[in-house]
Motif scaffolding. Sequence first.
Motif, PDB file in Angstrom:
ATOM      1  N   LYS A  10      52.469  75.208  39.622  1.00  0.00           N
ATOM      2  CA  LYS A  10      52.611  73.462  40.718  1.00  0.00           C
ATOM      3  C   LYS A  10      53.433  73.169  39.535  1.00  0.00           C
ATOM      4  O   LYS A  10      54.132  71.804  40.105  1.00  0.00           O
ATOM      5  CB  LYS A  10      51.247  72.631  40.822  1.00  0.00           C
ATOM      6  CG  LYS A  10      50.346  73.271  42.400  1.00  0.00           C
ATOM      7  CD  LYS A  10      49.062  72.236  42.453  1.00  0.00           C
ATOM      8  CE  LYS A  10      48.567  73.137  43.908  1.00  0.00           C
ATOM      9  NZ  LYS A  10      47.241  72.508  43.489  1.00  0.00           N
ATOM     10  N   LEU A  40      57.639  70.136  53.924  1.00  0.00           N
ATOM     11  CA  LEU A  40      56.846  71.673  54.287  1.00  0.00           C
ATOM     12  C   LEU A  40      55.618  70.559  53.046  1.00  0.00           C
ATOM     13  O   LEU A  40      54.494  71.384  53.429  1.00  0.00           O
ATOM     14  CB  LEU A  40      57.728  72.544  53.063  1.00  0.00           C
ATOM     15  CG  LEU A  40      57.357  73.728  53.094  1.00  0.00           C
ATOM     16  CD1 LEU A  40      57.071  74.383  54.526  1.00  0.00           C
ATOM     17  CD2 LEU A  40      57.568  74.143  52.118  1.00  0.00           C
ATOM     18  N   PHE A  41      55.484  69.966  51.752  1.00  0.00           N
ATOM     19  CA  PHE A  41      55.038  69.899  51.020  1.00  0.00           C
ATOM     20  C   PHE A  41      53.844  68.856  52.511  1.00  0.00           C
ATOM     21  O   PHE A  41      52.556  69.089  51.960  1.00  0.00           O
ATOM     22  CB  PHE A  41      55.015  68.722  50.451  1.00  0.00           C
ATOM     23  CG  PHE A  41      54.068  67.713  48.986  1.00  0.00           C
ATOM     24  CD1 PHE A  41      53.094  68.906  48.548  1.00  0.00           C
ATOM     25  CD2 PHE A  41      54.081  66.782  49.026  1.00  0.00           C
ATOM     26  CE1 PHE A  41      51.885  68.402  48.435  1.00  0.00           C
ATOM     27  CE2 PHE A  41      52.935  66.552  48.429  1.00  0.00           C
ATOM     28  CZ  PHE A  41      51.696  66.994  47.485  1.00  0.00           C
ATOM     29  N   LEU A  95      52.639  69.275  55.456  1.00  0.00           N
ATOM     30  CA  LEU A  95      52.000  69.912  56.619  1.00  0.00           C
ATOM     31  C   LEU A  95      51.119  70.434  55.183  1.00  0.00           C
ATOM     32  O   LEU A  95      50.136  70.593  56.199  1.00  0.00           O
ATOM     33  CB  LEU A  95      53.251  70.853  56.990  1.00  0.00           C
ATOM     34  CG  LEU A  95      54.622  70.117  58.227  1.00  0.00           C
ATOM     35  CD1 LEU A  95      55.154  71.396  58.409  1.00  0.00           C
ATOM     36  CD2 LEU A  95      53.503  69.639  59.091  1.00  0.00           C
ATOM     37  N   TYR A  96      51.808  70.715  54.339  1.00  0.00           N
ATOM     38  CA  TYR A  96      50.838  71.199  53.111  1.00  0.00           C
ATOM     39  C   TYR A  96      49.515  70.908  53.113  1.00  0.00           C
ATOM     40  O   TYR A  96      48.358  70.655  53.756  1.00  0.00           O
ATOM     41  CB  TYR A  96      51.121  71.896  52.138  1.00  0.00           C
ATOM     42  CG  TYR A  96      50.117  72.282  50.857  1.00  0.00           C
ATOM     43  CD1 TYR A  96      49.526  73.519  51.239  1.00  0.00           C
ATOM     44  CD2 TYR A  96      49.914  70.987  50.019  1.00  0.00           C
ATOM     45  CE1 TYR A  96      49.402  73.745  49.710  1.00  0.00           C
ATOM     46  CE2 TYR A  96      48.519  72.001  48.821  1.00  0.00           C
ATOM     47  CZ  TYR A  96      48.426  72.794  48.838  1.00  0.00           C
ATOM     48  OH  TYR A  96      47.342  73.332  48.204  1.00  0.00           O
ATOM     49  N   VAL A  97      49.552  69.015  52.873  1.00  0.00           N
ATOM     50  CA  VAL A  97      48.444  68.398  52.608  1.00  0.00           C
ATOM     51  C   VAL A  97      47.547  67.607  53.538  1.00  0.00           C
ATOM     52  O   VAL A  97      46.699  68.374  53.815  1.00  0.00           O
ATOM     53  CB  VAL A  97      49.039  67.005  52.424  1.00  0.00           C
ATOM     54  CG1 VAL A  97      48.006  65.998  52.685  1.00  0.00           C
ATOM     55  CG2 VAL A  97      49.756  66.671  51.003  1.00  0.00           C
ATOM     56  N   GLN A  98      48.727  68.428  55.167  1.00  0.00           N
ATOM     57  CA  GLN A  98      48.053  68.140  56.209  1.00  0.00           C
ATOM     58  C   GLN A  98      46.821  69.173  56.607  1.00  0.00           C
ATOM     59  O   GLN A  98      46.121  69.276  57.273  1.00  0.00           O
ATOM     60  CB  GLN A  98      49.094  68.085  57.718  1.00  0.00           C
ATOM     61  CG  GLN A  98      48.462  68.256  58.752  1.00  0.00           C
ATOM     62  CD  GLN A  98      47.580  67.036  59.884  1.00  0.00           C
ATOM     63  OE1 GLN A  98      48.776  66.315  60.089  1.00  0.00           O
ATOM     64  NE2 GLN A  98      46.242  67.252  60.194  1.00  0.00           N
ATOM     65  N   HIS A 108      46.309  71.228  54.660  1.00  0.00           N
ATOM     66  CA  HIS A 108      45.352  71.556  53.780  1.00  0.00           C
ATOM     67  C   HIS A 108      44.055  71.676  53.456  1.00  0.00           C
ATOM     68  O   HIS A 108      43.270  71.005  52.587  1.00  0.00           O
ATOM     69  CB  HIS A 108      45.764  72.044  52.145  1.00  0.00           C
ATOM     70  CG  HIS A 108      45.634  73.273  51.262  1.00  0.00           C
ATOM     71  ND1 HIS A 108      44.875  71.849  50.367  1.00  0.00           N
ATOM     72  CD2 HIS A 108      45.005  73.819  51.181  1.00  0.00           C
ATOM     73  CE1 HIS A 108      44.747  73.075  49.126  1.00  0.00           C
ATOM     74  NE2 HIS A 108      44.592  74.771  49.604  1.00  0.00           N
ATOM     75  N   ALA A 135      48.994  63.055  54.813  1.00  0.00           N
ATOM     76  CA  ALA A 135      50.299  63.932  55.598  1.00  0.00           C
ATOM     77  C   ALA A 135      51.373  63.608  56.131  1.00  0.00           C
ATOM     78  O   ALA A 135      52.389  62.923  56.347  1.00  0.00           O
ATOM     79  CB  ALA A 135      49.830  65.149  56.662  1.00  0.00           C
TER      80      ALA A 135
END
Lengths: 105, 120, 495, 323
Positions: free
Chosen positions: A67, D204-205, D207-210, D212, D223
Motif C-alpha cells: 500500500k 478502482l480504489f 470500488l475497492y472501498v465499496q 471491501h 466509495a
Amino acid sequence: MEQVIDIISWICLLGGALVVLIGGIGLVRFPDLFTRIHAASLADSGGAILVIVGCMLQAGLTLAGVKLAAILLFLLFTSPTAGYALAHSAITAKDDGLDVDIESD
Amino acid sequence: MEILGLYNYWVFAILLLIGLYAVITKPNFTKKLIGLNIFQAAIFLLYISMDKVDGGTAPIIPHGAAKDIIYSNPVPQVLILTAIVVGISTTALGLALVVRIREAYGTIEEDKVISMDRDQ
Amino acid sequence: MLAAQYPVLPVIVPLLSAPIAALMPNRSLAWIMASLVSALVFATAVALTVIVSAQGMISYEVGGWPAPYGIEVRVDSFSVVMLLVISGASTLALISGKASIDAQIPSDRQPLFFAAWLLALAAYSGIAVAGDAFNIFVFMEISSLAGYVLIANGPDRRALPATFKYLVMGTIGASFYLIGVGLAYMMTGTLNIADLHARLGDVPYLRPILLSAAFVTIGLAVKAAVFPLHVWMPNAYARAPSAVAVFLSACSTKAAVYVMLRFDFMIFGGAFAHHDVQFSTVLMSLALLGMLIGSAVAIYERDVKRMLGYSSVGQIGYILLGASMISLGGVSAGVIHMFNHAMIKGGLFLAMGALVLRLGGGTLDDLKGAGRTMPWTMGAFVLLGLSLIGMPLTAGFISKWYLVQAALDLGTLGIVLIAAILISSLMAVVYIWRVVEVAYFQSPQAGASKHQEAPLMMLVPLWAVVLANVYFGLDPSIPVDLATNAANILLEHAK
Amino acid sequence: MIIVFSLFLLTMMVVVALAVVETRNLFAAAMLTGIFSFLMAANFFVLDAADVALTEAAVGAGVATVFFLGAIALSSEHEHSASRKFGLALLAVASTAVVILLGTMEFPILGDGSAPVHQHVAPWYLEKTPELIHVPNVVTAVLASFRGYDTLGEVFVVLTAAIGVLSLLGFPRNNSEENAVNDGLSHQKILHIVGKLLIPLIILFGLYVQFHGDFGPGGGFQAGTIIAAALILYALLSGGDRARRQMPPRLLFGMACLGAFIYAGVGGTTLLLGGNLLDYSVLSHDPVHGQHLGIMLIEFGVGLAVASVMLTIYHAFAGHEHR
C-alpha cells in the motif's frame, strides 16, 4: 541484516523529516511565488519520498508495504503535477496583469 | 496525563465556539456556512473522542481473531458517519441558497440584504 | 399481517414514494401521488390511534433487533396526537394547495417540490414514532432540509434570505440537540429513550447530564421558535409558498416541542432531582414572555402572514406554559393546545393562501374589502380567528379553558398566569380585529371588482377545518382523552 | 507518543480554525477549511476511527471544498462587511464556554476503558457481530444492520440535498454545440494526461472501498464520494459541457433516486416477506446469509445514491448560468 535495514530506514525517515523542515523554512523565507513553489515541491516530493521509503523498509514485504508503494507511486504523479499547475496558473495570472508577488503582504 | 485526558473535550468546546462566533458575527453568508462547518466538525470530535480505548484498535474483527484484543467503540463512529453526511448536505443546500441570493440581490452580505428588503 | 407493521408505514411509504415523485414527468401526477400517500399516512394514523387507545403503547423493533441494540419505534398516545396533526395538515394542505402551488411554483420544479414534501412528511412522522434519540436527529435533519427546500420555493426573492436564516438557526438547533444526545450517551452508553430514562438516574456525575439537558432543551427551543429564539420563524412562514405555510405552521415547531417534552419529561425528568423545578422556572418565564411579546409584535405587523407567525410565537408560549406547570391538567392542556393550535393556525394559513391567490398579496392593504369580494374565505378566517382568541364553542376555547383550570391549582402564581393568558388573548382580539376591520369596513382597492371567491378545492378543506374547530369546541372528548393519556405517560416517567 | 501527536493535531486545528474565521478572502477560507478537515481526519485516525477518518477526508477535505469553490465562483470571493454584534456574540460564546468547561471536568478521561460508553450496548455489538452478521467490520455491521434505520434516513438526507440544490439552481443546461466554449483543462497537456491517468485508478480504489467495506474501513458512503471525486476530476479536465453530454444531469439525478429507492425498497421487501422493517434475515433461508445479502444491497444503494448526488450537486454549481 535486520539491524542494517532498521538503520537505513531511520536514516531515510530522519532525512525526510529534515527535507520537509527545510522546505517549510524555504516556503516562509523565500521572496516570491516561484521560489516558494520550488521550496514547497522539494518538501512535497523529496521529503515525502524519503519518509515513505523509510516506512516501507519498516513494513517489509507485507500488505502495508505494498500500500505504501502505491501511495509513493501516486505522490510521484501528483506532486510534480500540482507544482506545475500552480506555477502555470501563476504565469497565466501574471500575463493577465494580476499581482502574484507575495512580498507585498 | 489526568489533565491532558480532557484536552480533546476542551478543543471540542473551543472549536464549537469559534464556529458559533463566526456564524453570529460574520455578515457574509458563505462565511456563515464555513463557520457552521467548523461548528459541526467540533461535534464530530466530541463523539469520536468517546470511542477511544487505551491500547485499543479500530473495531474490525478478523475471522478467528484472538479474544483478548481491545476494540474501540463502534457506535459513535456510526453516528458520526451519519452526521458527516448530514453536514455536507446542509452545506450544499446552503451554498445553493447563497448563489441564488447573490443572483437575486447582487450581494451576499446579510446587512445589505436586510436593508434592501426593508426598502422594498 | 400488515397490522403489525403499522408503526413504520407512515415513514417507509412516503420514503418509497419520494424518489418516484421526484422523477414524475408531470406536475399533476406528482401532486396526485403526494396527496394519495399523505391520505394513506392519515389513514394509518387513525388506525394507530384506534389500536393505541385500545391496547396502549406499541413497541416495534426495526431490523428485528431487540431494543437498546436495534432502533426502537414506539407509538403511544402522545405519538398518535402528533401523527394525526402531521398527516392531517399535510393532506389538507396538499388537497387545498393545488391552485396556489400551480400559481407560485414553476411546473418543471413541481415534481421536486412534491418529493421534498413527501420527505418532510416521512421525517415528521419518523420523529413522532421514534423511540431512539439519535434516530430523532436523523429525521429532524431530513425534515429541516426538506423544509428549507419547500420554503425556498417561495414566490419572491425574500424567501431566500428567510430560508438561509432558518437553515443557519435550524442547523445550530439540531447540532445543540446532537451535543446533548452525545453527552447523555457518553454517561450511559445507550441511545434508546426508554433505556436512557432507566440509566440516567444511576449516573454518579451530575454536570454532564445537566449540560446534556441544557443543550437538548436549548437546541429544541431554537427549532420550536420559543421566545427569544424565534427570529427565524415569522419570515420563514411568511415567505414560504402558501401551501407550505399551512403544512409547516402545523408541524415544524410542534414536532420540536414534542421532542422537547419527550426529553424533558421522559428522560431527564426522572434522572436528577430538581429537573422539574429548573425546567418549569425557565420555560414558564420564556412562555410568558413569548405569549406577551409575540402577541404584542403581531399587533404592529402589517403583513398578515408575518402577523400569524408572531402569533405562533405566542401560541407556542401557551403550549409551553401548560407543560411547565408539570401537573396532569397543565400538561394535558399543553398537548390539547398542540392539537388545536395546529388546526387553527393551519386553517388561518389556508385562508391566507386563498386570499393571496386571489388578491396577489397578504398585507393589510391587499386585504381591503376582501370581506365583500371573498365572503366565504373571510368568513372562515374570522371563525378561525375567534378560535385563536379562544371564544367559547370553538376548539381554541377548550385549550384555554383547560389551561386556566390547571393554572387555578397553582394558587397565587396561577392568578398571574391567568392574567397573562387574558392579556395575550386580548391582544389576539386586537390583531385579528385589524384584519377584520380592513376586510369588512374598508372599500376594496381600485380594480378589485374582478376578484372572485377562492376555488372550491380550497374552500372545502378550509371549511372542513372550520367545522372541525367547531366540532372539537363542542365535543372535545377525542383530543382531551388522547392528551390526558399522553400527559399521564409523560408525568409517569418524570416521577 | 500517540498522545503527543494528538495534542499537536488538536492545537493545529484550533489555529487553522482561527485563521479560517479571520481571513477576509473566502477562497483562502475554503482552502483552509479543507486543511482543517484533513487535520480532523488524521485526528480521527489517531482515535481509532478509521471509517470516520476516511469519510471526513473524502467529504470534508474533498467534496465540501469543491462545493465551496463552486459556490464562491458563482457569488463573491471577498467578504465586504466587517463583523458585527460583537457584544451579543461574546456573551453567547463566553457563557457557553464557561458552562461547557465546567461540564467537562466530570467527563470520563480520554481512553478510559471503564467509561460508561464502553459498558453498555457497544460490547454487545462487538461480541455478537461475528456470530449474527459475520462481517469483520463492526462499524459496517452496526451502520447497515443494527442501526440500518438511521442509515436509511442518512441516504434520504443526501437525496433531499440533491432535490434542494436542483430546485434552487435548476438542472444545468447543456451547451449542445460541438465547439463548446468550456473545454476544461484539455489544452494543458501535463494536467490533462496525468489526470486521465489517475481517474481509472481512483475509480478502482472507490470500488475497492465499496466492496471491501465489510472487511476493512469503507462502505457505500465513502466509495460513493471517492467515485464522485474521480468523475468531478474528469469534468474539470474535459470541461463540464462534455462531461454533462456523456452523463446528463437528469440521468445522474435518476440514479440518485434509484439508489435511495433501492435502500427503501429493501426495507419494503422485508416488510412484504413478513419480517420487520430492514430485517434482512428474511431475505434468505439462512439468517446470516440474508444479512450479507441485505448489507450488500443497501451498501450498493448508498454508494449509487451518494456518488450520483455529489455529481449532481457539482454539476448544478458548475453548469449554472446566471439569470
